[in-house]
Scaffold this active site. Sequence first.
Site, PDB file in Angstrom:
ATOM      1  N   VAL A 268      38.932  36.965  41.165  1.00  0.00           N
ATOM      2  CA  VAL A 268      38.671  38.358  40.795  1.00  0.00           C
ATOM      3  C   VAL A 268      37.603  38.459  39.703  1.00  0.00           C
ATOM      4  CG1 VAL A 268      39.701  40.366  39.634  1.00  0.00           C
ATOM      5  CG2 VAL A 268      40.879  39.287  41.544  1.00  0.00           C
TER       6      VAL A 268
ATOM      7  N   LYS B  40      35.304  24.584  34.965  1.00  0.00           N
ATOM      8  CA  LYS B  40      34.833  25.743  35.727  1.00  0.00           C
ATOM      9  C   LYS B  40      33.543  26.305  35.110  1.00  0.00           C
ATOM     10  CE  LYS B  40      38.206  28.351  37.997  1.00  0.00           C
ATOM     11  NZ  LYS B  40      39.268  29.362  38.079  1.00  0.00           N
TER      12      LYS B  40
ATOM     13  N   GLU C 132      42.687  45.784  40.783  1.00  0.00           N
ATOM     14  CA  GLU C 132      41.655  45.342  41.732  1.00  0.00           C
ATOM     15  C   GLU C 132      42.241  45.253  43.135  1.00  0.00           C
ATOM     16  OE1 GLU C 132      38.300  44.923  41.447  1.00  0.00           O
ATOM     17  OE2 GLU C 132      38.688  44.822  43.588  1.00  0.00           O
ATOM     18  N   PHE C 133      41.491  45.784  44.116  1.00  0.00           N
ATOM     19  CA  PHE C 133      41.996  45.812  45.492  1.00  0.00           C
ATOM     20  C   PHE C 133      41.178  44.919  46.431  1.00  0.00           C
ATOM     21  CE2 PHE C 133      43.331  49.808  43.519  1.00  0.00           C
ATOM     22  CZ  PHE C 133      44.687  49.828  43.827  1.00  0.00           C
ATOM     23  N   LEU C 134      40.274  44.089  45.890  1.00  0.00           N
ATOM     24  CA  LEU C 134      39.423  43.283  46.792  1.00  0.00           C
ATOM     25  C   LEU C 134      40.256  42.299  47.610  1.00  0.00           C
ATOM     26  CD1 LEU C 134      39.216  40.188  45.572  1.00  0.00           C
ATOM     27  CD2 LEU C 134      37.611  41.230  44.019  1.00  0.00           C
TER      28      LEU C 134
ATOM     29  N   GLY D 255      51.909  36.893  63.230  1.00  0.00           N
ATOM     30  CA  GLY D 255      51.386  35.573  62.885  1.00  0.00           C
ATOM     31  C   GLY D 255      52.455  34.674  62.315  1.00  0.00           C
TER      32      GLY D 255
ATOM     33  N   CYS E  15      48.518  36.638  46.272  1.00  0.00           N
ATOM     34  CA  CYS E  15      48.965  37.962  45.823  1.00  0.00           C
ATOM     35  C   CYS E  15      50.263  38.439  46.453  1.00  0.00           C
ATOM     36  CB  CYS E  15      47.859  38.987  46.066  1.00  0.00           C
ATOM     37  SG  CYS E  15      46.451  38.720  44.985  1.00  0.00           S
TER      38      CYS E  15
ATOM     39  N   LYS F 262      53.782  36.731  45.410  1.00  0.00           N
ATOM     40  CA  LYS F 262      54.178  36.906  43.996  1.00  0.00           C
ATOM     41  C   LYS F 262      54.310  38.381  43.633  1.00  0.00           C
ATOM     42  CE  LYS F 262      49.778  37.084  41.518  1.00  0.00           C
ATOM     43  NZ  LYS F 262      49.669  38.457  41.040  1.00  0.00           N
TER      44      LYS F 262
ATOM     45  N   LYS G 261      44.162  32.464  54.820  1.00  0.00           N
ATOM     46  CA  LYS G 261      43.489  33.329  55.788  1.00  0.00           C
ATOM     47  C   LYS G 261      42.048  32.856  55.924  1.00  0.00           C
ATOM     48  CE  LYS G 261      42.058  37.028  52.679  1.00  0.00           C
ATOM     49  NZ  LYS G 261      42.032  38.462  52.485  1.00  0.00           N
TER      50      LYS G 261
HETATM   51  P1  NAD Z   1      42.558  32.791  39.397  1.00  0.00           P
HETATM   52  O1  NAD Z   1      43.674  31.868  39.161  1.00  0.00           O
HETATM   53  O2  NAD Z   1      41.571  32.503  40.489  1.00  0.00           O
HETATM   54  O3  NAD Z   1      41.714  33.002  38.067  1.00  0.00           O
HETATM   55  C1  NAD Z   1      42.284  33.210  36.817  1.00  0.00           C
HETATM   56  C2  NAD Z   1      41.386  32.570  35.775  1.00  0.00           C
HETATM   57  O4  NAD Z   1      41.844  32.925  34.484  1.00  0.00           O
HETATM   58  C3  NAD Z   1      41.389  31.036  35.823  1.00  0.00           C
HETATM   59  O5  NAD Z   1      40.062  30.575  35.974  1.00  0.00           O
HETATM   60  C4  NAD Z   1      41.988  30.619  34.485  1.00  0.00           C
HETATM   61  O6  NAD Z   1      41.427  29.428  33.979  1.00  0.00           O
HETATM   62  C5  NAD Z   1      41.606  31.804  33.626  1.00  0.00           C
HETATM   63  N1  NAD Z   1      42.400  31.954  32.405  1.00  0.00           N
HETATM   64  C6  NAD Z   1      43.738  31.825  32.223  1.00  0.00           C
HETATM   65  N2  NAD Z   1      44.057  32.047  30.941  1.00  0.00           N
HETATM   66  C7  NAD Z   1      42.924  32.349  30.294  1.00  0.00           C
HETATM   67  C8  NAD Z   1      42.606  32.677  28.945  1.00  0.00           C
HETATM   68  N3  NAD Z   1      43.561  32.769  28.020  1.00  0.00           N
HETATM   69  N4  NAD Z   1      41.316  32.914  28.635  1.00  0.00           N
HETATM   70  C9  NAD Z   1      40.349  32.820  29.564  1.00  0.00           C
HETATM   71  N5  NAD Z   1      40.583  32.516  30.865  1.00  0.00           N
HETATM   72  C10 NAD Z   1      41.857  32.285  31.212  1.00  0.00           C
HETATM   73  O7  NAD Z   1      43.231  34.231  39.636  1.00  0.00           O
HETATM   74  P2  NAD Z   1      42.701  35.422  40.547  1.00  0.00           P
HETATM   75  O8  NAD Z   1      43.047  35.163  41.970  1.00  0.00           O
HETATM   76  O9  NAD Z   1      41.287  35.734  40.172  1.00  0.00           O
HETATM   77  O10 NAD Z   1      43.652  36.596  40.052  1.00  0.00           O
HETATM   78  C11 NAD Z   1      43.508  37.179  38.762  1.00  0.00           C
HETATM   79  C12 NAD Z   1      44.353  38.437  38.726  1.00  0.00           C
HETATM   80  O11 NAD Z   1      43.877  39.394  39.680  1.00  0.00           O
HETATM   81  C13 NAD Z   1      45.826  38.228  39.076  1.00  0.00           C
HETATM   82  O12 NAD Z   1      46.610  39.104  38.323  1.00  0.00           O
HETATM   83  C14 NAD Z   1      45.895  38.618  40.545  1.00  0.00           C
HETATM   84  O13 NAD Z   1      47.176  39.043  40.933  1.00  0.00           O
HETATM   85  C15 NAD Z   1      44.904  39.747  40.596  1.00  0.00           C
HETATM   86  N6  NAD Z   1      44.279  39.985  41.886  1.00  0.00           N
HETATM   87  C16 NAD Z   1      43.895  38.928  42.656  1.00  0.00           C
HETATM   88  C17 NAD Z   1      43.272  39.162  43.882  1.00  0.00           C
HETATM   89  C18 NAD Z   1      42.848  38.013  44.758  1.00  0.00           C
HETATM   90  O14 NAD Z   1      42.547  38.254  45.933  1.00  0.00           O
HETATM   91  N7  NAD Z   1      42.796  36.778  44.267  1.00  0.00           N
HETATM   92  C19 NAD Z   1      43.041  40.465  44.315  1.00  0.00           C
HETATM   93  C20 NAD Z   1      43.427  41.519  43.490  1.00  0.00           C
HETATM   94  C21 NAD Z   1      44.046  41.274  42.276  1.00  0.00           C
END
Ligand code: NAD
Length: 434
Positions: free
Chosen positions: A11, A35, A149-151, A254, A261, A264, A321
Amino acid sequence: MNLAVVGTGYVGLVAGTCFAESGNDVVCVDIDERKIALLKDGKIPIYEPGLEEMVRRNTEEQRLSFTTDLDSAVQKSTIIFIAVGTPQGATGRANLEYVRATAKGIARAMNSFKIIVTKSTVPVGTADRIKEWVAEECSQPFAVITNPEFLKEGAAVEDFMKPDRVVLGGNDPEALEAVKELYEPFVRTGNPILVMDSRSAEMSKYAANAMLATKISFINEVSCLCEEMGADISEVRRAIALDRRIGPHFIFPGVGYGGSCFPKDIRAMISMGGEAPEMLLLKAVEQVNERQKATLVDKVRRHFGADLSGLTFAVWGLAFKPRTDDMRDAPSITVIEALLQAGAEVQAFDPEAIAEAKKVFGDRIRYAARNYDALKGAAALLILTEWNEFRRPNFQRVKQLLKTPVVFDGRNIYDPADLRKLGFKYYSIGRNHG
Ligand code: NAD
Protein backbone atom coordinates in the site's frame (compact mmCIF):
# COMPACT_ATOMS: atom_id res chain seq x y z
CA MET A 1 2.94 19.43 -1.31
CA ASN A 2 5.56 17.64 0.81
CA LEU A 3 4.38 14.23 1.92
CA ALA A 4 5.76 11.35 3.94
CA VAL A 5 4.44 7.80 3.72
CA VAL A 6 5.47 5.55 6.59
CA GLY A 7 5.45 1.85 5.71
CA THR A 8 6.66 1.08 2.19
CA GLY A 9 4.78 -2.15 1.48
CA TYR A 10 2.09 -2.99 -1.06
CA VAL A 11 0.00 0.00 0.00
CA GLY A 12 2.62 2.55 1.06
CA LEU A 13 4.84 2.14 -1.99
CA VAL A 14 1.91 2.40 -4.39
CA ALA A 15 0.38 5.38 -2.57
CA GLY A 16 3.71 7.21 -2.28
CA THR A 17 4.57 6.62 -5.92
CA CYS A 18 1.14 7.66 -7.19
CA PHE A 19 1.24 10.85 -5.10
CA ALA A 20 4.67 11.61 -6.59
CA GLU A 21 3.28 10.88 -10.06
CA SER A 22 0.76 13.69 -9.55
CA GLY A 23 3.54 16.16 -8.74
CA ASN A 24 4.01 15.96 -4.96
CA ASP A 25 7.38 15.56 -3.27
CA VAL A 26 7.14 12.26 -1.43
CA VAL A 27 9.48 10.54 0.97
CA CYS A 28 8.72 6.90 1.73
CA VAL A 29 9.90 5.62 5.10
CA ASP A 30 10.39 2.06 6.29
CA ILE A 31 12.18 0.38 9.18
CA ASP A 32 13.25 -2.42 6.86
CA GLU A 33 16.74 -1.35 5.79
CA ARG A 34 16.98 -4.02 3.10
CA LYS A 35 13.77 -2.77 1.48
CA ILE A 36 14.94 0.85 1.51
CA ALA A 37 18.37 -0.11 0.12
CA LEU A 38 16.69 -2.00 -2.74
CA LEU A 39 14.40 0.93 -3.52
CA LYS A 40 17.27 3.38 -3.45
CA ASP A 41 18.92 1.08 -5.96
CA GLY A 42 15.92 1.40 -8.29
CA LYS A 43 14.54 -2.09 -7.56
CA ILE A 44 11.14 -2.75 -6.08
CA PRO A 45 10.75 -5.41 -3.38
CA ILE A 46 7.31 -6.61 -4.57
CA TYR A 47 5.72 -7.58 -7.87
CA GLU A 48 3.02 -5.13 -8.87
CA PRO A 49 2.30 -4.47 -12.56
CA GLY A 50 3.40 -1.01 -13.74
CA LEU A 51 4.91 0.00 -10.41
CA GLU A 52 8.64 -0.41 -11.05
CA GLU A 53 8.59 1.88 -14.09
CA MET A 54 6.68 4.54 -12.16
CA VAL A 55 9.00 4.32 -9.15
CA ARG A 56 12.02 4.72 -11.44
CA ARG A 57 10.56 7.71 -13.28
CA ASN A 58 9.59 9.57 -10.13
CA THR A 59 12.86 8.80 -8.40
CA GLU A 60 14.80 10.10 -11.40
CA GLU A 61 12.71 13.26 -11.39
CA GLN A 62 13.53 13.62 -7.69
CA ARG A 63 9.93 13.69 -6.54
CA LEU A 64 10.20 10.34 -4.81
CA SER A 65 12.82 9.27 -2.28
CA PHE A 66 13.30 6.53 0.29
CA THR A 67 14.68 6.59 3.79
CA THR A 68 14.76 4.83 7.14
CA ASP A 69 15.01 8.22 8.87
CA LEU A 70 11.51 8.95 10.15
CA ASP A 71 12.48 12.19 11.92
CA SER A 72 13.72 14.04 8.86
CA ALA A 73 10.82 12.73 6.76
CA VAL A 74 8.29 14.03 9.30
CA GLN A 75 10.00 17.38 9.71
CA LYS A 76 9.96 18.22 6.02
CA SER A 77 6.38 17.01 5.38
CA THR A 78 2.99 18.59 5.99
CA ILE A 79 0.98 15.42 5.53
CA ILE A 80 2.19 12.08 6.88
CA PHE A 81 0.52 8.83 5.90
CA ILE A 82 0.61 5.76 8.12
CA ALA A 83 0.65 2.69 5.85
CA VAL A 84 2.25 0.08 8.10
CA GLY A 85 0.91 -3.43 8.51
CA THR A 86 -1.98 -4.31 10.85
CA PRO A 87 -1.61 -8.09 10.93
CA GLN A 88 -3.78 -10.46 12.85
CA GLY A 89 -2.95 -10.45 16.54
CA ALA A 90 -3.82 -12.94 19.24
CA THR A 91 -7.57 -13.72 19.43
CA GLY A 92 -8.06 -12.42 15.87
CA ARG A 93 -7.93 -8.73 16.77
CA ALA A 94 -5.86 -6.42 14.55
CA ASN A 95 -2.40 -5.92 15.96
CA LEU A 96 -1.89 -2.16 16.30
CA GLU A 97 1.67 -2.36 17.56
CA TYR A 98 3.15 -0.97 14.29
CA VAL A 99 0.56 1.81 14.01
CA ARG A 100 1.20 2.81 17.62
CA ALA A 101 5.00 2.81 17.16
CA THR A 102 4.62 4.89 13.99
CA ALA A 103 2.22 7.39 15.59
CA LYS A 104 4.54 7.85 18.55
CA GLY A 105 7.59 8.10 16.30
CA ILE A 106 5.87 10.78 14.20
CA ALA A 107 4.88 12.66 17.36
CA ARG A 108 8.43 12.66 18.72
CA ALA A 109 9.74 14.12 15.46
CA MET A 110 7.04 16.78 14.98
CA ASN A 111 8.33 20.36 14.82
CA SER A 112 5.12 22.11 13.60
CA PHE A 113 1.46 21.43 12.68
CA LYS A 114 1.11 18.06 10.90
CA ILE A 115 -1.75 16.15 9.32
CA ILE A 116 -1.48 12.47 10.16
CA VAL A 117 -3.45 10.26 7.76
CA THR A 118 -4.19 6.63 8.58
CA LYS A 119 -4.16 4.52 5.46
CA SER A 120 -3.63 1.20 7.22
CA THR A 121 -6.80 -0.82 7.84
CA VAL A 122 -7.54 -0.15 11.51
CA PRO A 123 -10.35 -1.09 13.90
CA VAL A 124 -13.07 1.42 14.58
CA GLY A 125 -11.92 3.88 17.21
CA THR A 126 -8.25 3.82 16.20
CA ALA A 127 -8.22 7.48 15.10
CA ASP A 128 -9.09 8.43 18.69
CA ARG A 129 -6.31 6.23 20.02
CA ILE A 130 -3.81 7.74 17.56
CA LYS A 131 -4.74 11.21 18.84
CA GLU A 132 -4.00 10.04 22.39
CA TRP A 133 -0.71 8.39 21.42
CA VAL A 134 0.48 11.51 19.60
CA ALA A 135 -0.63 13.85 22.39
CA GLU A 136 1.28 11.72 24.92
CA GLU A 137 4.53 12.42 23.04
CA CYS A 138 4.33 16.04 21.90
CA SER A 139 2.58 19.37 22.33
CA GLN A 140 2.63 20.45 18.66
CA PRO A 141 -0.78 20.93 17.01
CA PHE A 142 -1.93 18.13 14.71
CA ALA A 143 -4.97 16.59 13.00
CA VAL A 144 -5.74 12.93 12.38
CA ILE A 145 -7.59 11.89 9.22
CA THR A 146 -8.74 8.35 8.40
CA ASN A 147 -8.26 7.41 4.76
CA PRO A 148 -8.79 3.67 4.22
CA GLU A 149 -7.26 2.17 1.10
CA PHE A 150 -9.32 0.08 -1.32
CA LEU A 151 -6.68 -0.87 -3.93
CA LYS A 152 -6.38 -4.46 -5.14
CA GLU A 153 -3.00 -6.11 -5.40
CA GLY A 154 -2.36 -6.95 -9.05
CA ALA A 155 -4.12 -3.76 -10.19
CA ALA A 156 -2.93 -1.48 -7.41
CA VAL A 157 -1.54 1.36 -9.50
CA GLU A 158 -4.65 1.58 -11.65
CA ASP A 159 -6.92 1.38 -8.61
CA PHE A 160 -5.01 4.12 -6.85
CA MET A 161 -4.91 6.39 -9.90
CA LYS A 162 -8.60 5.84 -10.65
CA PRO A 163 -10.35 4.98 -7.38
CA ASP A 164 -14.08 4.16 -7.37
CA ARG A 165 -14.24 6.50 -4.40
CA VAL A 166 -11.96 8.08 -1.82
CA VAL A 167 -13.08 7.92 1.81
CA LEU A 168 -11.91 10.53 4.31
CA GLY A 169 -12.85 10.50 7.96
CA GLY A 170 -12.21 13.25 10.50
CA ASN A 171 -13.50 16.48 11.95
CA ASP A 172 -10.80 19.06 11.17
CA PRO A 173 -12.14 21.00 8.13
CA GLU A 174 -8.76 22.40 7.05
CA ALA A 175 -6.99 19.05 7.30
CA LEU A 176 -9.83 17.35 5.41
CA GLU A 177 -9.61 20.00 2.70
CA ALA A 178 -5.82 19.54 2.38
CA VAL A 179 -6.12 15.76 1.97
CA LYS A 180 -9.06 16.21 -0.41
CA GLU A 181 -6.92 18.45 -2.60
CA LEU A 182 -4.26 15.76 -2.71
CA TYR A 183 -6.80 13.35 -4.19
CA GLU A 184 -8.37 15.77 -6.71
CA PRO A 185 -6.10 14.66 -9.59
CA PHE A 186 -7.30 11.05 -9.15
CA VAL A 187 -11.04 11.78 -9.29
CA ARG A 188 -11.23 13.99 -12.35
CA THR A 189 -13.77 11.67 -13.98
CA GLY A 190 -16.20 12.52 -11.21
CA ASN A 191 -15.79 9.64 -8.79
CA PRO A 192 -16.59 10.99 -5.34
CA ILE A 193 -14.48 11.88 -2.33
CA LEU A 194 -16.69 10.94 0.60
CA VAL A 195 -16.12 12.85 3.82
CA MET A 196 -17.48 11.38 7.05
CA ASP A 197 -16.60 10.87 10.69
CA SER A 198 -13.51 8.76 11.38
CA ARG A 199 -15.39 5.80 12.89
CA SER A 200 -17.58 5.44 9.82
CA ALA A 201 -14.51 5.69 7.58
CA GLU A 202 -12.74 2.97 9.57
CA MET A 203 -15.83 0.77 9.44
CA SER A 204 -16.26 1.33 5.67
CA LYS A 205 -13.05 -0.52 4.92
CA TYR A 206 -13.96 -3.55 7.02
CA ALA A 207 -17.51 -3.57 5.67
CA ALA A 208 -16.23 -3.52 2.07
CA ASN A 209 -13.88 -6.45 2.64
CA ALA A 210 -16.52 -8.35 4.61
CA MET A 211 -19.03 -7.93 1.77
CA LEU A 212 -16.51 -9.18 -0.79
CA ALA A 213 -15.54 -12.19 1.33
CA THR A 214 -19.23 -12.93 1.88
CA LYS A 215 -19.81 -13.00 -1.88
CA ILE A 216 -16.97 -15.50 -2.29
CA SER A 217 -18.17 -17.77 0.49
CA PHE A 218 -21.72 -17.52 -0.80
CA ILE A 219 -20.85 -18.68 -4.30
CA ASN A 220 -18.55 -21.37 -2.92
CA GLU A 221 -21.31 -22.71 -0.73
CA VAL A 222 -23.73 -22.76 -3.67
CA SER A 223 -21.05 -24.56 -5.72
CA CYS A 224 -20.88 -27.34 -3.11
CA LEU A 225 -24.62 -27.79 -3.38
CA CYS A 226 -24.40 -27.76 -7.20
CA GLU A 227 -21.93 -30.63 -7.08
CA GLU A 228 -24.19 -32.60 -4.80
CA MET A 229 -27.35 -31.94 -6.81
CA GLY A 230 -25.91 -32.27 -10.32
CA ALA A 231 -26.21 -28.57 -11.20
CA ASP A 232 -23.45 -26.52 -12.84
CA ILE A 233 -22.25 -23.47 -10.91
CA SER A 234 -21.06 -21.76 -14.12
CA GLU A 235 -24.59 -21.76 -15.47
CA VAL A 236 -26.03 -20.73 -12.11
CA ARG A 237 -23.50 -17.92 -11.85
CA ARG A 238 -24.42 -16.60 -15.30
CA ALA A 239 -28.08 -16.70 -14.42
CA ILE A 240 -27.79 -14.81 -11.15
CA ALA A 241 -25.17 -12.33 -12.45
CA LEU A 242 -27.71 -10.90 -14.90
CA ASP A 243 -29.89 -9.79 -12.03
CA ARG A 244 -28.84 -6.19 -11.62
CA ARG A 245 -29.31 -6.38 -7.87
CA ILE A 246 -26.62 -9.10 -7.81
CA GLY A 247 -24.28 -8.28 -10.71
CA PRO A 248 -21.41 -10.27 -12.24
CA HIS A 249 -18.52 -9.28 -9.97
CA PHE A 250 -16.86 -11.37 -7.30
CA ILE A 251 -19.09 -14.42 -7.62
CA PHE A 252 -16.55 -16.86 -9.03
CA PRO A 253 -16.22 -20.13 -7.13
CA GLY A 254 -12.73 -21.35 -6.28
CA VAL A 255 -10.44 -22.72 -3.60
CA GLY A 256 -11.41 -20.07 -1.07
CA TYR A 257 -10.28 -16.52 -0.44
CA GLY A 258 -6.85 -15.68 0.94
CA GLY A 259 -4.34 -12.87 0.81
CA SER A 260 -3.12 -10.26 3.20
CA CYS A 261 -6.50 -8.63 3.82
CA PHE A 262 -9.69 -10.70 3.74
CA PRO A 263 -8.76 -13.38 6.30
CA LYS A 264 -7.33 -10.98 8.87
CA ASP A 265 -9.93 -8.27 8.30
CA ILE A 266 -12.83 -10.71 8.67
CA ARG A 267 -11.31 -11.99 11.91
CA ALA A 268 -10.68 -8.43 13.13
CA MET A 269 -14.29 -7.54 12.41
CA ILE A 270 -15.56 -10.62 14.21
CA SER A 271 -13.56 -9.67 17.29
CA MET A 272 -14.07 -5.91 17.04
CA GLY A 273 -17.20 -5.56 19.11
CA GLY A 274 -16.32 -8.39 21.49
CA GLU A 275 -19.34 -10.65 21.97
CA ALA A 276 -22.03 -8.05 21.28
CA PRO A 277 -23.25 -8.12 18.68
CA GLU A 278 -21.97 -11.54 17.70
CA MET A 279 -20.92 -11.52 14.05
CA LEU A 280 -22.98 -14.55 13.05
CA LEU A 281 -22.76 -14.09 9.29
CA LEU A 282 -19.03 -13.38 9.22
CA LYS A 283 -18.28 -16.42 11.38
CA ALA A 284 -20.12 -18.51 8.80
CA VAL A 285 -18.24 -16.77 5.95
CA GLU A 286 -15.00 -17.82 7.57
CA GLN A 287 -16.14 -21.40 8.20
CA VAL A 288 -17.28 -21.80 4.60
CA ASN A 289 -13.92 -20.51 3.45
CA GLU A 290 -12.00 -22.98 5.60
CA ARG A 291 -14.10 -25.83 4.23
CA GLN A 292 -13.61 -24.59 0.67
CA LYS A 293 -9.81 -24.61 1.00
CA ALA A 294 -10.07 -28.35 1.74
CA THR A 295 -12.35 -29.29 -1.18
CA LEU A 296 -9.71 -29.73 -3.85
CA VAL A 297 -7.60 -32.09 -1.75
CA ASP A 298 -10.79 -34.02 -0.87
CA LYS A 299 -11.24 -34.56 -4.61
CA VAL A 300 -7.60 -35.64 -4.93
CA ARG A 301 -8.11 -38.15 -2.12
CA ARG A 302 -11.30 -39.48 -3.61
CA HIS A 303 -9.46 -40.09 -6.88
CA PHE A 304 -6.12 -41.41 -5.60
CA GLY A 305 -7.01 -42.68 -2.10
CA ALA A 306 -6.20 -41.23 1.32
CA ASP A 307 -2.53 -42.21 1.23
CA LEU A 308 -0.78 -40.14 -1.42
CA SER A 309 2.74 -41.37 -0.70
CA GLY A 310 4.76 -42.16 -3.78
CA LEU A 311 2.73 -39.68 -5.84
CA THR A 312 3.93 -36.33 -7.13
CA PHE A 313 1.52 -33.48 -7.87
CA ALA A 314 2.11 -30.54 -10.18
CA VAL A 315 0.77 -27.21 -8.93
CA TRP A 316 0.24 -24.22 -11.20
CA GLY A 317 -0.20 -21.04 -9.22
CA LEU A 318 0.94 -20.25 -5.68
CA ALA A 319 0.12 -16.56 -5.13
CA PHE A 320 -3.26 -15.90 -3.52
CA LYS A 321 -4.41 -14.40 -6.81
CA PRO A 322 -2.97 -13.58 -10.24
CA ARG A 323 -0.70 -10.57 -10.92
CA THR A 324 0.83 -10.54 -7.46
CA ASP A 325 3.68 -12.30 -5.68
CA ASP A 326 1.82 -12.09 -2.35
CA MET A 327 1.64 -15.45 -0.55
CA ARG A 328 0.10 -14.21 2.69
CA ASP A 329 -2.69 -16.62 3.67
CA ALA A 330 -2.78 -18.01 0.13
CA PRO A 331 -5.12 -21.03 -0.29
CA SER A 332 -2.17 -22.78 -1.99
CA ILE A 333 -0.57 -23.07 1.45
CA THR A 334 -3.51 -25.09 2.85
CA VAL A 335 -3.73 -27.25 -0.27
CA ILE A 336 -0.01 -28.00 -0.51
CA GLU A 337 0.33 -28.65 3.23
CA ALA A 338 -2.53 -31.17 2.99
CA LEU A 339 -0.87 -32.93 0.04
CA LEU A 340 2.44 -33.12 1.89
CA GLN A 341 0.67 -34.34 5.01
CA ALA A 342 -0.85 -37.18 3.01
CA GLY A 343 2.63 -38.23 1.86
CA ALA A 344 2.66 -36.64 -1.60
CA GLU A 345 5.45 -34.70 -3.27
CA VAL A 346 4.80 -31.36 -4.94
CA GLN A 347 6.37 -29.60 -7.94
CA ALA A 348 5.10 -26.06 -8.25
CA PHE A 349 5.25 -23.21 -10.70
CA ASP A 350 4.14 -19.60 -10.32
CA PRO A 351 5.13 -16.75 -12.66
CA GLU A 352 5.95 -14.33 -9.82
CA ALA A 353 5.54 -15.88 -6.38
CA ILE A 354 8.34 -18.49 -6.25
CA ALA A 355 10.61 -16.35 -4.07
CA GLU A 356 7.80 -15.68 -1.59
CA ALA A 357 6.71 -19.34 -1.71
CA LYS A 358 10.24 -20.43 -0.78
CA LYS A 359 9.84 -18.48 2.47
CA VAL A 360 6.75 -20.60 3.21
CA PHE A 361 7.68 -24.08 2.00
CA GLY A 362 11.49 -23.97 1.94
CA ASP A 363 12.82 -27.15 0.36
CA ARG A 364 9.75 -29.21 1.25
CA ILE A 365 8.50 -28.83 -2.33
CA ARG A 366 10.27 -28.48 -5.70
CA TYR A 367 10.01 -25.29 -7.73
CA ALA A 368 9.81 -25.38 -11.51
CA ALA A 369 11.32 -22.68 -13.69
CA ARG A 370 8.57 -23.05 -16.34
CA ASN A 371 4.98 -24.26 -16.06
CA TYR A 372 5.52 -27.37 -18.20
CA ASP A 373 8.55 -28.38 -16.11
CA ALA A 374 6.30 -28.81 -13.08
CA LEU A 375 4.33 -31.52 -14.90
CA LYS A 376 7.15 -34.03 -15.47
CA GLY A 377 6.24 -37.34 -13.85
CA ALA A 378 3.32 -35.88 -11.88
CA ALA A 379 0.19 -37.93 -11.20
CA ALA A 380 -2.04 -34.89 -11.71
CA LEU A 381 -2.06 -31.14 -12.23
CA LEU A 382 -3.69 -28.81 -9.70
CA ILE A 383 -4.63 -25.26 -10.74
CA LEU A 384 -4.59 -23.00 -7.69
CA THR A 385 -4.21 -19.48 -9.16
CA GLU A 386 -5.83 -18.36 -12.40
CA TRP A 387 -2.84 -16.67 -14.04
CA ASN A 388 -3.70 -15.84 -17.68
CA GLU A 389 -0.85 -17.94 -19.00
CA PHE A 390 -2.48 -21.10 -17.60
CA ARG A 391 -5.74 -20.56 -19.47
CA ARG A 392 -4.81 -22.02 -22.84
CA PRO A 393 -1.90 -24.42 -22.45
CA ASN A 394 -0.88 -27.00 -25.03
CA PHE A 395 -2.96 -29.84 -23.61
CA GLN A 396 -1.22 -32.50 -25.73
CA ARG A 397 2.04 -31.47 -24.08
CA VAL A 398 0.39 -31.44 -20.65
CA LYS A 399 -0.89 -34.97 -21.28
CA GLN A 400 2.49 -36.23 -22.45
CA LEU A 401 4.32 -34.85 -19.43
CA LEU A 402 1.86 -36.05 -16.77
CA LYS A 403 2.05 -39.67 -15.67
CA THR A 404 -1.74 -39.85 -15.68
CA PRO A 405 -3.97 -37.27 -17.41
CA VAL A 406 -5.78 -35.89 -14.38
CA VAL A 407 -6.49 -32.20 -13.71
CA PHE A 408 -7.92 -30.69 -10.52
CA ASP A 409 -8.92 -27.17 -11.45
CA GLY A 410 -9.49 -25.03 -8.37
CA ARG A 411 -10.37 -21.97 -10.45
CA ASN A 412 -12.68 -23.37 -13.15
CA ILE A 413 -10.49 -22.06 -15.98
CA TYR A 414 -11.10 -24.95 -18.40
CA ASP A 415 -14.15 -26.29 -20.13
CA PRO A 416 -15.06 -29.72 -18.74
CA ALA A 417 -16.29 -30.99 -22.13
CA ASP A 418 -13.03 -29.93 -23.86
CA LEU A 419 -10.88 -31.62 -21.24
CA ARG A 420 -12.93 -34.81 -21.38
CA LYS A 421 -12.63 -34.87 -25.18
CA LEU A 422 -8.86 -34.51 -24.87
CA GLY A 423 -8.81 -37.60 -22.65
CA PHE A 424 -8.33 -35.95 -19.26
CA LYS A 425 -10.08 -36.89 -16.06
CA TYR A 426 -11.10 -33.37 -15.06
CA TYR A 427 -12.31 -32.14 -11.69
CA SER A 428 -13.38 -28.56 -11.03
CA ILE A 429 -15.49 -26.62 -8.56
CA GLY A 430 -19.25 -27.12 -8.57
CA ARG A 431 -19.46 -28.23 -12.18
CA ASN A 432 -19.28 -31.99 -12.33
CA HIS A 433 -19.23 -35.08 -10.19
CA GLY A 434 -15.52 -35.45 -9.58
P1 NAD B 1 3.16 -4.67 4.04
O1 NAD B 1 3.46 -5.69 5.05
O2 NAD B 1 3.39 -4.96 2.59
O3 NAD B 1 3.93 -3.31 4.36
C1 NAD B 1 4.01 -2.76 5.63
C2 NAD B 1 5.36 -2.07 5.75
O4 NAD B 1 5.40 -1.34 6.97
C3 NAD B 1 6.54 -3.04 5.80
O5 NAD B 1 7.46 -2.71 4.78
C4 NAD B 1 7.14 -2.83 7.19
O6 NAD B 1 8.55 -2.97 7.21
C5 NAD B 1 6.74 -1.40 7.46
N1 NAD B 1 6.75 -1.01 8.87
C6 NAD B 1 6.31 -1.69 9.96
N2 NAD B 1 6.52 -0.98 11.07
C7 NAD B 1 7.07 0.19 10.70
C8 NAD B 1 7.51 1.34 11.40
N3 NAD B 1 7.37 1.44 12.72
N4 NAD B 1 8.04 2.35 10.69
C9 NAD B 1 8.18 2.27 9.35
N5 NAD B 1 7.78 1.20 8.63
C10 NAD B 1 7.23 0.18 9.30
O7 NAD B 1 1.62 -4.28 4.27
P2 NAD B 1 0.55 -3.80 3.20
O8 NAD B 1 0.01 -4.97 2.46
O9 NAD B 1 1.11 -2.64 2.44
O10 NAD B 1 -0.61 -3.29 4.16
C11 NAD B 1 -0.47 -2.10 4.93
C12 NAD B 1 -1.84 -1.75 5.49
O11 NAD B 1 -2.76 -1.47 4.43
C13 NAD B 1 -2.50 -2.86 6.30
O12 NAD B 1 -3.24 -2.30 7.34
C14 NAD B 1 -3.44 -3.52 5.30
O13 NAD B 1 -4.52 -4.16 5.92
C15 NAD B 1 -3.89 -2.33 4.50
N6 NAD B 1 -4.32 -2.61 3.14
C16 NAD B 1 -3.62 -3.50 2.38
C17 NAD B 1 -4.02 -3.75 1.07
C18 NAD B 1 -3.28 -4.74 0.21
O14 NAD B 1 -3.81 -5.12 -0.84
N7 NAD B 1 -2.08 -5.19 0.59
C19 NAD B 1 -5.12 -3.07 0.53
C20 NAD B 1 -5.79 -2.15 1.33
C21 NAD B 1 -5.38 -1.92 2.63
